[in-house]
Design an enzyme around this catalytic site. Sequence first.
Site, PDB file in Angstrom:
ATOM      1  N   SER A 239      33.290 -40.234  37.474  1.00 49.18           N
ATOM      2  CA  SER A 239      32.898 -40.911  36.266  1.00 49.18           C
ATOM      3  C   SER A 239      34.254 -40.340  35.439  1.00 49.18           C
ATOM      4  CB  SER A 239      31.920 -40.239  35.647  1.00 49.18           C
ATOM      5  OG  SER A 239      32.090 -38.831  35.304  1.00 49.18           O
ATOM      6  N   LYS A 240      34.317 -40.529  34.170  1.00 50.26           N
ATOM      7  CA  LYS A 240      35.363 -40.199  33.396  1.00 50.26           C
ATOM      8  C   LYS A 240      35.680 -38.718  33.386  1.00 50.26           C
ATOM      9  CE  LYS A 240      35.169 -44.177  30.219  1.00 50.26           C
ATOM     10  NZ  LYS A 240      34.316 -44.458  28.969  1.00 50.26           N
ATOM     11  N   ARG A 241      34.504 -38.002  33.562  1.00 52.76           N
ATOM     12  CA  ARG A 241      34.633 -36.666  33.572  1.00 52.76           C
ATOM     13  C   ARG A 241      35.676 -36.099  34.387  1.00 52.76           C
ATOM     14  NH1 ARG A 241      30.792 -34.081  35.731  1.00 52.76           N
ATOM     15  NH2 ARG A 241      29.724 -35.969  36.416  1.00 52.76           N
ATOM     16  N   HIS A 242      35.898 -36.934  35.704  1.00 53.76           N
ATOM     17  CA  HIS A 242      36.669 -36.200  36.679  1.00 53.76           C
ATOM     18  C   HIS A 242      38.347 -36.890  36.361  1.00 53.76           C
ATOM     19  CE1 HIS A 242      32.731 -36.697  38.570  1.00 53.76           C
ATOM     20  NE2 HIS A 242      33.326 -35.275  39.256  1.00 53.76           N
ATOM     21  N   GLY A 243      38.512 -37.649  35.402  1.00 53.98           N
ATOM     22  CA  GLY A 243      39.711 -38.115  35.069  1.00 53.98           C
ATOM     23  C   GLY A 243      39.770 -39.599  35.144  1.00 53.98           C
TER      24      GLY A 243
END
Length: 467
Positions: A239-243
């Site tokens: 997800s966006k949390r990972h970049g």
Amino acid sequence: MSELRVRFAPSPTGYLHVGGARTALFNWLLARNRGGTFILRIEDTDVERSTKESVNAILEGMKWLGLEWDEGPFYQSDSFQLYKEHVQTMLDAGKAYKCCCTAAELEAKRNLAMQEGRKPKYDGTCRDRTDLPDSQPYVVRFRAPHTGVTSFDDLIKGTITFPNEELDDLIIQRTDGTPTYNFCVVVDDASMKITMVIRGDDHVNNTPRQIQLYEALGFPVPEFAHVPMILGSDKTRLSKRHGATSVIAYRDMGFLPEALLNYLVRLGWSNGDDEIFSRDEMIKKFDIRNVGRSASVFNTEKLLWLNAHYIKYGDPERLADLLLPHISKRKVTTLGGPDLMTVVKTLQERAQTLEEMAERAVFYYNAPENYDDAALAKFDNDHLMAVFEAVPRKLTSAAYDISGIDALFKEICTENGWKMGQVGQPIRIALSGGTQAPGIGEIVVTLGVEETVRRIQKAREFVAAKK
Ligand code: GLU
């Protein structure tokens, strides 16, 4: 065997993310591999969440990756009439029924079931009712089989079986007359004569319901292949949390489409130990049956490695075209400066991304304003002055090639008793501002003698002012 027809069916509620792109890629590859047809369908029945911007972003991502579709894009929102007709067919055949249970009634039943430790499933109040009031709002429910099992042989996951008693009488049309998601997917896949459904494994649970609907509608059931999901480095769903997860964000970060495709194809699929696949090789070798059953972890390092590979061996002319927006973004103009293709040739050996390449290309167009002090401090000022005077003196011709420059620098070294590094480093700093630059020969030839001499003189003045 009938002709293969596959589809990619994104919901336009965001950009094209890498997971979606991989699903699209697998569909596209299989279609190309088997001479089949690849269809693009935009699943925009969720009117609240679907946007035109997302549709555009998805199309842009697909085009950038070169995943060209053969039919479509088709929009579910254009097919409401078709869904309605099929709902009517189901009602007429007794395969669906109207249900007047109100939201409050259903809620109360759900709560009771939970209290009694039962699964909160529709209890079938209206399933066989013959006294439905005319004036009341109703939904249409699928008369699902409640005994037996629904089973399918997933091409990736093997046989998957669901007991029918666990499946509800699914609502296929809401009180406002709009059709629901699973019903639309089935009607579309059937009308588009899709023979194989390749999609993310978050849809496994929808599959038994969809199979039951195919059967009720009298449509042939396609084959299914559910692709395991992509995880971030911490093993949770990417997800966006990972970049960045958007395909277009990768383009903007300076990745080449062929590198991203090569990376994505290897995410879950393998062909021996091979790592590098051109588009043609991917098409030739891809087989959906070789997609692994377990989730894959997204590894940016590997993507960078592949990108560096494709930059290194890429066609300089094409790379120059792709590089230009990354340079312009830095408010640098290439007008009047060295030919961009020549610049690319000096940088493609070492750049991991086009962003990095652009960063390193800037000095060719903007003469350095500052110099790397720490690097300059490695030499005493008298030596720097001597180098900055000796080199321009020797650069007499306007037409050197790289080996000519290399020979000239060797000569300068011999004449003055200097080692190559004692000349090369100061000149590299004078020309580029720092030490992270291509070989001296490449820089001088690319900048041209006139500009080279101008920059060395400027550096000389800078050192002279410090003395
Ligand atoms: N629209 C669905 C999604 O974006 C895909 C449905 C399907 O492939 O059947 O997840």
